[in-house]
Design a protein around this motif. Structure first.
Motif, PDB file in Angstrom:
ATOM      1  N   THR A  74       0.526  -9.221   6.958  1.00 38.54           N
ATOM      2  CA  THR A  74      -0.103 -10.451   7.456  1.00 38.54           C
ATOM      3  C   THR A  74       0.966 -11.438   7.894  1.00 38.54           C
ATOM      4  O   THR A  74       2.115 -11.335   7.468  1.00 38.54           O
ATOM      5  CB  THR A  74      -0.974 -11.107   6.350  1.00 38.54           C
ATOM      6  N   ASP A  75       0.573 -12.379   8.761  1.00 42.03           N
ATOM      7  CA  ASP A  75       1.505 -13.473   9.057  1.00 42.03           C
ATOM      8  C   ASP A  75       1.042 -14.767   8.404  1.00 42.03           C
ATOM      9  O   ASP A  75       1.578 -15.836   8.672  1.00 42.03           O
ATOM     10  CB  ASP A  75       1.688 -13.650  10.565  1.00 42.03           C
ATOM     11  N   LYS A  76       0.022 -14.679   7.549  1.00 38.57           N
ATOM     12  CA  LYS A  76      -0.408 -15.875   6.823  1.00 38.57           C
ATOM     13  C   LYS A  76       0.552 -16.138   5.660  1.00 38.57           C
ATOM     14  O   LYS A  76       1.051 -15.203   5.050  1.00 38.57           O
ATOM     15  CB  LYS A  76      -1.821 -15.676   6.259  1.00 38.57           C
ATOM     16  N   PRO A  77       0.771 -17.398   5.330  1.00 39.59           N
ATOM     17  CA  PRO A  77       1.571 -17.696   4.141  1.00 39.59           C
ATOM     18  C   PRO A  77       0.926 -17.062   2.908  1.00 39.59           C
ATOM     19  O   PRO A  77      -0.300 -17.082   2.763  1.00 39.59           O
ATOM     20  CB  PRO A  77       1.513 -19.231   4.059  1.00 39.59           C
ATOM     21  N   PHE A  78       1.754 -16.514   2.062  1.00 36.14           N
ATOM     22  CA  PHE A  78       1.254 -15.706   0.959  1.00 36.14           C
ATOM     23  C   PHE A  78       2.268 -15.797  -0.176  1.00 36.14           C
ATOM     24  O   PHE A  78       3.459 -15.598   0.045  1.00 36.14           O
ATOM     25  CB  PHE A  78       1.104 -14.260   1.453  1.00 36.14           C
ATOM     26  N   ALA A  79       1.798 -16.112  -1.364  1.00 31.52           N
ATOM     27  CA  ALA A  79       2.729 -16.305  -2.481  1.00 31.52           C
ATOM     28  C   ALA A  79       2.193 -15.641  -3.741  1.00 31.52           C
ATOM     29  O   ALA A  79       0.983 -15.436  -3.884  1.00 31.52           O
ATOM     30  CB  ALA A  79       2.950 -17.794  -2.737  1.00 31.52           C
ATOM     31  N   VAL A  80       3.115 -15.322  -4.629  1.00 33.42           N
ATOM     32  CA  VAL A  80       2.779 -14.565  -5.832  1.00 33.42           C
ATOM     33  C   VAL A  80       3.236 -15.323  -7.073  1.00 33.42           C
ATOM     34  O   VAL A  80       4.349 -15.837  -7.119  1.00 33.42           O
ATOM     35  CB  VAL A  80       3.459 -13.176  -5.799  1.00 33.42           C
ATOM     36  N   LEU A  81       2.352 -15.370  -8.060  1.00 37.29           N
ATOM     37  CA  LEU A  81       2.687 -15.918  -9.368  1.00 37.29           C
ATOM     38  C   LEU A  81       3.103 -14.767 -10.262  1.00 37.29           C
ATOM     39  O   LEU A  81       2.345 -13.801 -10.430  1.00 37.29           O
ATOM     40  CB  LEU A  81       1.453 -16.608  -9.946  1.00 37.29           C
ATOM     41  N   CYS A  82       4.312 -14.807 -10.797  1.00 39.69           N
ATOM     42  CA  CYS A  82       4.732 -13.736 -11.704  1.00 39.69           C
ATOM     43  C   CYS A  82       5.836 -14.238 -12.621  1.00 39.69           C
ATOM     44  O   CYS A  82       6.397 -15.312 -12.406  1.00 39.69           O
ATOM     45  CB  CYS A  82       5.179 -12.516 -10.937  1.00 39.69           C
ATOM     46  N   THR A  83       6.121 -13.487 -13.650  1.00 45.12           N
ATOM     47  CA  THR A  83       7.041 -13.969 -14.671  1.00 45.12           C
ATOM     48  C   THR A  83       8.333 -13.176 -14.731  1.00 45.12           C
ATOM     49  O   THR A  83       9.419 -13.696 -14.581  1.00 45.12           O
ATOM     50  CB  THR A  83       6.371 -13.908 -16.048  1.00 45.12           C
ATOM     51  N   THR A  84       8.189 -11.901 -14.947  1.00 45.05           N
ATOM     52  CA  THR A  84       9.351 -11.119 -15.335  1.00 45.05           C
ATOM     53  C   THR A  84       9.901 -10.267 -14.206  1.00 45.05           C
ATOM     54  O   THR A  84      11.081 -10.260 -13.929  1.00 45.05           O
ATOM     55  CB  THR A  84       8.964 -10.164 -16.482  1.00 45.05           C
ATOM     56  N   TRP A  85       9.037  -9.561 -13.566  1.00 39.76           N
ATOM     57  CA  TRP A  85       9.497  -8.503 -12.660  1.00 39.76           C
ATOM     58  C   TRP A  85       9.547  -9.032 -11.235  1.00 39.76           C
ATOM     59  O   TRP A  85       8.738  -8.691 -10.397  1.00 39.76           O
ATOM     60  CB  TRP A  85       8.583  -7.287 -12.779  1.00 39.76           C
ATOM     61  N   LEU A  86      10.555  -9.873 -10.990  1.00 37.12           N
ATOM     62  CA  LEU A  86      10.620 -10.567  -9.707  1.00 37.12           C
ATOM     63  C   LEU A  86      11.407  -9.823  -8.649  1.00 37.12           C
ATOM     64  O   LEU A  86      11.247 -10.060  -7.456  1.00 37.12           O
ATOM     65  CB  LEU A  86      11.305 -11.928  -9.895  1.00 37.12           C
ATOM     66  N   GLU A  87      12.267  -8.902  -9.080  1.00 37.25           N
ATOM     67  CA  GLU A  87      13.320  -8.436  -8.185  1.00 37.25           C
ATOM     68  C   GLU A  87      12.785  -7.772  -6.913  1.00 37.25           C
ATOM     69  O   GLU A  87      13.265  -8.066  -5.809  1.00 37.25           O
ATOM     70  CB  GLU A  87      14.245  -7.471  -8.940  1.00 37.25           C
TER      71      GLU A  87
END
Lengths: 727, 727
Positions: free
Chosen positions: B429-442
């Motif tokens: 997609t070209d829509k802005p998109f974000a993720v909430l996460c804690t540990t496994w970011l890499e």
């Protein structure tokens, strides 16, 4: 752990040393001496297998797997059903299909089980069929007295009790050592996310309880249990709905008494979220504003974000308390010092300059010439690296400073001498002390040093700690209803009731106010409309003295000024008489169908400030009393002091004192002490009225006109509850 | 990299393809084709050794070490002095003792060096001797035209240019690949802390510049340079003081034109911090309120915390822009969904319900019966784990939703299918998109997916992105002074000047207002005090019609009401005459020494609302025009719309529209469109006055009385600048 240890379970003392028989169901549920798992499984990948494994790995008491067919579960002898258990157990952990849960609870009741944790989903969150199952479960719990946590929850973990009744932990994981922080969450999934994040951040969690659909036991009741636990020093809760406001308030009071901070993260604050919460938990969401106010009134800290909740857990968990609000800051970079001082100032801490002697002592220890700042914030600059012990020496001076109640520093060093010096300094003092750092947290976490990743968050947490320590929540007074007064007021409601009206006349409403010690305008009510009316109002005006207002009283005209039923600032008999005739003529023309009950002759009250005060019923917390800038400002500012009765004048004054950033009170034109007293009396009066006469649904006193040391209600609206709602 | 490549440096094109000769000093300094290091060392543990090593490892152009004795530095042929360099170089990196720096700059000037980075400390931050050295350095820079970054800075890093002119990086570290984010910081130490944290968080930093003491080049100038760089898409700045407001505003305008967000973290906002900043940077700190207002006016985003600045860098760096403010949320846990929806609503995003068709499509894809919510926020519950592709399928439906302009989801899964699905969806997609996460970011970071650690922070960043995209800052109008008008106004200042007064009479101040199109009360000034006075004021009152006010005009009585010099609401000739005599008698008694210039007869203006408007000079940004709730509320609310002239009526209306949470305008009792126009005209009028007549230091128009579609200034105070301050 095998079922062979079961012999200890019945009739013995539990882990807390209390005989089982005297313990409540919730106590047996959350601090069990014996546990049965219904739905225990030999398949470790299934929830029944995973949870039984977790229980067996960690629990030191008697543990019984219940399985309809298998002889043994994970090596322990299994029982066919709850009825077959060798004795009454404290806790049943239930993971059987939703349709069977109510039946299991019935069996638990028969077998004397204290409480159950229902992990199974598919209840109210799952449509009408599930809702029916949940009603069945609720009935079973009520009938049997077996307390139920869940359903649709992730269970709970208690390090102190060795209970891992949850699938939040991967198989084979031992419980962490007992820590001072307890976390309670309705949401299981996100609750375990928070728990994981808490542990990563260095919080020492001793309890994690998820309450799921709350068919019986709710967050407030769990908190009420946890606040009395010796191992618990900090309570964190993520709540979507609050079902038990009285237990919540009682818990808040106990938490304040025991100095165990209670920090709440509340979801469902916006309209968007309320809709989501409704679909997700099928429960009423009260007003966020009321929730915040009740928390403030009772010393509960409301966190705006998950990370803020964890930050507060971090600063509270070591149990240190400051003696004042003064922070000492040391940095090796001016920029960090400015940001920390900034945040401290904005959060309400003071950053005092050090006395000259202490300043000189710090400067003297640094390499000469010293380029930094020996005042507060101390900026050592990179010169600090000149000698290995220098960091600890200077930090010790800052932390030990005579004007320092708490301290913060920053490091971006790798593990080594500088960070060791910070740990040493932390250990050498009992003052609250926190560190800003980014990468190398592990040593600090192991040593229990509170660490934060953002300058603002360090000082925000320290400021919350100072506020919590220095500001005791106002005491909740014992409220004794005055039945005579209530009876007098009820008699004033009769006329409106008889007429089928639910809004009182202003003249009556003000008499109700006066009964409760609320200052109202001096006024005379001229009942009826007669030929002698002009003379009667003129006589009333003469008796009151000074300019007066005339107001038409009619049940049909609550908004009298819209139809010309209001005349202001009338002086002299002629002016009063003319205005009376004019007013009645205009009202007759504009509202020909209205019945006029009479005319109120009221003194004109001067106003430097207009204040609005009112009472409403919140769906969760019941009556709430509000006060804020009134007149036209009431909608524009939307800022009120909000209190849940009973409360006393001191609480009202504190709440009013917090309005408009503290600027409504004092200053050259703000409220004087006498005016503040009268407004506090207005709030406490409405609070008492709400408690004594619950059939009054709503009160609006707007404006209260404030000037020259006085404050009087110039208008008042009282709405009665529908008959159906009367108690 | 060795000095053997030096031949390419002089007279050739630089990396940007522009001939050296046409480039400014700052361009040569920050995008050099050739570099000399004065103070380069063979000892890698010294700054001169570390920085030279960093330069040699990364720079592809000509590099010359300068060393007074050594023949070679780290294997490269060394030059005795700047004078010995084989040709003019673009950049000199200087790390010699403070006392020698000014001399080196002189040599740089003689040798045609474009600019210098001075790493050396011990200047203004180091007491009077250092301050003297800094003045020398400033003189040398001004005399030679050599642009200077620093002193007392940590240098700069440019991945695009391969320049590691800094000791922020440990020896032997290659520059990261060129990224879209540029970070500028006055503070070197804390700036490098921010840079490290930014990289840990997944920001792709392409530039890090520290400006230190800013003897010449300041943050605003560096940003002005960076905003034009093709590789830069986001500008982050940590600023303690702003020395160049005009360049800053120009940069903000360019940033808005080029759609390159400029995010500022400003230190020195509180009194505590201002004191610390003063001691740390020896520079004036302007008002934080004014700073925020100027940023808002010009589309600059002000971050409250360091982490917020990095969050905004994160959401801006992939260059995506939403077409609206509607967010789609998908979670596998209702609790997280409620928190995200909550934060979204509070941050100003909308969380629309999906159209029935899309809702049904999502529900149909889930295992049946589906227990979650297919509306927005979508809550799949743990049922999502039933099939491996389901997560991606449903997430795709949410992101692709017809009412969705941007999307967010949450994961606490370990690396694997679910997280891969998130990455795939992000790419699709070209829509802005974000993720909430804690540990496994890499994995997310590698794939460039914006990640956040707190629900509130995800939606706060997305909301800032939406605001930035959808709200263009108001255009700054071309301002052409009206010299005739200014001349007319100056003539009105003559009387006060001649009398040595610095405050104008109210009657004069209102004439000044009227010249600038500001609506004032209708009024007639009766000059002097004569026997005919009563008749004259009565005649004036009759001419005005309606009730009037009388006001004593005296240079000695700016607070006329304190001495009885004010009479309100007078109707009829007798009342006016009586009040005139009374008033003058009372003033003569209470202020016997005051010279009475005359009496102002003024119409009474009705007021539903009182507004205050004013103009002040900020030490950093110059004249600023403010408007807010007036009368008694002006001190209590302390909330104003604040604009830096020139600005037009549209900008004024937008600013006023933001007051009181948007509630001052509209509603049943808020400002009507006509009233808003008049208040906007009041603001633009004061803005024009400030620019055209700078000898006016201060204006206070309080109250502007607003009612029935009108708004008039009922009082006005104009303060003149001291003669000394006139331009």
């Amino acid at each position: 752990m095998t079922a062979d240890t079961e012999a200890g379970a019945v009739g013995q003392t539990n882990t807390a040393g209390t005989p089982t028989g005297t313990r409540t169901g919730i106590e047996r549920l959350l601090a069990p001496s014996s546990i049965a798992m219904v739905g225990a499984s030999n398949q470790e990948m299934r929830i029944g297998g995973q949870v039984y494994g977790n229980l067996a790995l960690n629990f030191k008491g008697a543990l019984y797997p219940v399985h309809p067919r298998d002889q043994a579960v994970q090596g322990d002898r299994a029982y066919r059903s709850v009825a077959d258990l060798p004795g009454p157990v404290d806790l049943a952990v239930i993971a059987v299909p939703a349709g069977h849960v109510a039946g299991v609870i019935e069996q638990c009741g028969e077998r004397g089980v204290g409480g159950a944790v229902v992990l199974t989903a598919g209840f109210a969150e799952a449509g009408p069929d599930g809702a029916a199952l949940q009603r069945e479960l609720a009935d079973a719990a009520a009938r049997t007295g077996v307390r139920v946590v869940g359903p649709n929850c992730i269970g709970y973990l208690s390090s102190a009790g060795g209970v891992a009744a949850s699938f939040a932990m991967p198989p084979g994981t031992p419980l962490p050592p007992a820590g001072p922080v307890a976390l309670v969450s309705q949401s299981g999934g996100f609750g375990s996310y928070i728990a994981e994040k808490a542990q990563l951040a260095g919080l020492r969690l001793g309890w994690f309880v998820s309450t799921g659909n709350e068919v019986d036991v709710n967050i407030a009741q769990v908190l009420r249990f946890l606040v009395e636990r010796d191992e618990t020093r900090v309570l964190l809760a993520f709540s979507e709905t609050l079902r038990d406001p009285d237990v919540f308030v009682e818990t808040a009071r106990r938490a304040a008494e025991l100095d165990k901070p209670l920090v709440l993260l509340k979801a469902g604050r916006s309209e968007e979220a309320a809709r989501a919460a409704l679909s997700h938990t099928a429960s009423v969401v009260g007003s966020a504003e009321v929730f915040d106010a009740v928390c403030r009134q009772h010393g509960v800290v409301v966190a705006d974000t998950m990370e803020e909740m964890l930050d507060l857990g971090m600063i509270f968990q070591d149990g240190r308390r400051p003696r004042g609000d003064r922070i000492g800051i040391m940095t090796t970079s001016g920029g960090a010092g400015v940001l920390l001082a900034d945040g401290a100032g904005m959060a309400g801490l003071s950053v005092p300059e050090f006395p000259p002697g202490e300043r000189d002592a710090i400067a003297a220890k640094m390499p000469q010439p010293f380029y930094g700042s020996a005042s507060n914030p101390v900026d050592t600059t990179a010169q600090i690296t000149a000698a290995p012990d220098l960091f600890q020496t200077v930090l010790g001076e800052v932390v030990g400073g005579s004007v320092v109640d708490m301290a913060a520093t920053v490091t971006w060093a790798r593990p080594g001498a500088a960070n060791d010096a910070i740990i040493e300094t932390y250990r050498s003092t009992d003052k609250p002390f926190a560190v800003l750092c980014t990468t190398w947290l592990e040593d600090f976490q192991k040593a229990g040093v509170p660490t934060f990743t953002d300058p603002r968050r360090v000082v925000h947490a320290l400021a919350a700690l100072a506020r919590h320590t220095l500001r005791r929540p106002p005491a909740t007074p014992e409220f004794v209803p005055d039945e005579d007064r209530a009876r007098r007021v009820r008699s004033m409601l009769v006329e409106a009731r008889n007429l089928g009206e639910d809004v009182l006349l202003e003249s009556t409403a003000k008499r109700v106010m006066a009964e409760y010690g609320i200052p109202v305008t001096r006024e005379i009510y001229v009942r009826g409309v007669r030929d002698s009316g002009p003379d009667e109002v003129a006589a009333a005006a003469a008796k009151l003295g000074g300019p007066v207002a005339l107001k038409v009283m009619s049940y049909q005209l609550p908004h009298k000024s819209d139809v010309g039923g209001l005349r202001l600032g009338l002086s002299g008999a002629d002016a009063v008489k003319d205005a009376y005739r004019d007013m009645l003529a205009e009202v007759a023309r504009r509202a020909p169908d209205a019945m006029i009950s009479g005319v109120l002759v009221q003194e004109m009250a001067p106003a430097r400030l207009e204040i609005g005060c009112g009472m409403r019923h919140d769906p969760v917390f019941g009556p709430m009393v509000a006060l804020g800038p009134g007149g036209i400002m009431i909608e524009m500012l939307a800022e009120t002091a909000l209190l849940r009765p009973p409360f006393d004048a001191a609480a009202a004054k504190e709440a009013i004192g917090g309005l408009l950033g503290g600027r409504l009170v004092g200053g050259s034109r703000g409220l004087s002490p006498g005016e503040l007293d009268l407004l506090a009396a207005t709030m406490t009066g409405l609070g008492a009225l709400a408690l004594e006469v619950p059939e009054i649904a709503e009160v609006d006193v707007n404006p209260v006109r404030v000037a020259d040391g006085g404050a009087v209600a110039a208008d008042a609206l009282i709405v009665l509850a529908d008959d159906a709602e009367e108690s």
